[in-house]
Write a protein that holds these residues in place. Structure first.
Motif: not given
Length: 270
Positions: A128-132, A191-193, A225-228
């Protein structure tokens, strides 16, 4: 003998009571909802984008080549690393909507030819990424048109606006005038889509002219995605300090009393 049995049964009971008193009980507490915080930057022509003070209205006439080049040079030579937010178009921020609620006012005057999504910043390597970032190429029937975009993030077809861009030009069907929004999810996103919705507005009329969503472009769907603040597994370390004083003294006396009673009973039998 009865005193002996009483002493032996009293000791386990007191010991159990002691353990119940000193064993820590951790009450479950619900986490308070976190404020959603997103930090976004804008890029164009591989440089940080800084908006012009004013833009000319859209036109179908011929735009002089030197004017186009001047616009692009001005944008590309700005060295500001952070976008200076203006107070324009803020009516979109925090708005929730569904794709079914969107009504486009323009018919075949604007369209989004292509969009690309890039994921980055996965510190804990959980997928899961925190930046896109989303780069999109918007085209129009006009030779030049001032527009701005609104970026939404959501799931289950419910979206929330997270960024409103500055005004910028698009030039007919020019494939080199793409615009990029890079967003860092700071907090509030477990954390999720997630799905992306992107709207494009006419900066002259404030009318929505085109949008793209996961139904149009599968690249905007199911982004991990997920926040930092979710990038690290936070383990709470609990330190338990037990102080033993009179309680253990009382238990020791009970034990000694039991031993004395056993010895006395044994002596009486002899």
């Amino acid at each position: 003998m009865k005193n002996l049995l009483c002493a032996l049964t009293t000791y386990p009971a007191v010991a159990a009571l002691h353990l119940a008193l000193v064993t820590p009980v951790h009450a479950s507490t619900e986490l308070e909802p976190q404020t959603k915080t997103v930090e976004s930057k804008e890029y164009r022509y591989d440089k940080p984008f800084t908006p012009s003070a004013s833009l000319e209205p859209k036109t179908t006439g011929i735009v002089e080549s030197d004017e186009t080049v001047s616009q692009r040079v001005d944008e590309a030579t700005q060295q500001s690393t952070h976008l200076v937010k203006t107070q324009t178009h803020t009516q979109h921020l925090g708005v929730n909507k569904s794709s079914s609620d969107i009504v486009v006012s323009s018919i075949n005057e604007f369209w989004i030819y292509e969009s690309w999504v890039t994921l980055s910043q996965d510190i804990d390597y959980d997928g899961y990424h925190s930046t896109f970032s989303i780069e999109f190429d918007a085209d129009t029937i006009f030779t030049r048109a001032p527009v701005y975009a609104v970026l939404y993030l959501g799931k289950n077809d419910v979206y929330e606006a997270i960024h409103v861009t500055s005004d910028f030009y698009i030039y007919s069907e020019d494939s080199t005038d793409t615009f990029t929004i890079e967003s860092a999810l700071v907090s509030g996103y477990p954390s999720d889509e997630y799905d992306i919705l992107l709207e494009l507005y006419d900066a002259d009329t404030e009318m929505l002219v085109v949008f793209t969503d996961p139904y149009d472009d599968s690249a905007l769907a199911y982004l991990p995605l997920e926040s930092e603040n979710h990038e690290f597994v936070q383990e709470d370390t609990i330190v338990i300090v037990e102080e033993h004083g009179g309680t253990w003294t009382f238990l020791t006396l009970c034990l000694l009393s039991g031993i004395a009673l056993i010895r006395r009973a044994s002596t009486a039998r002899r």
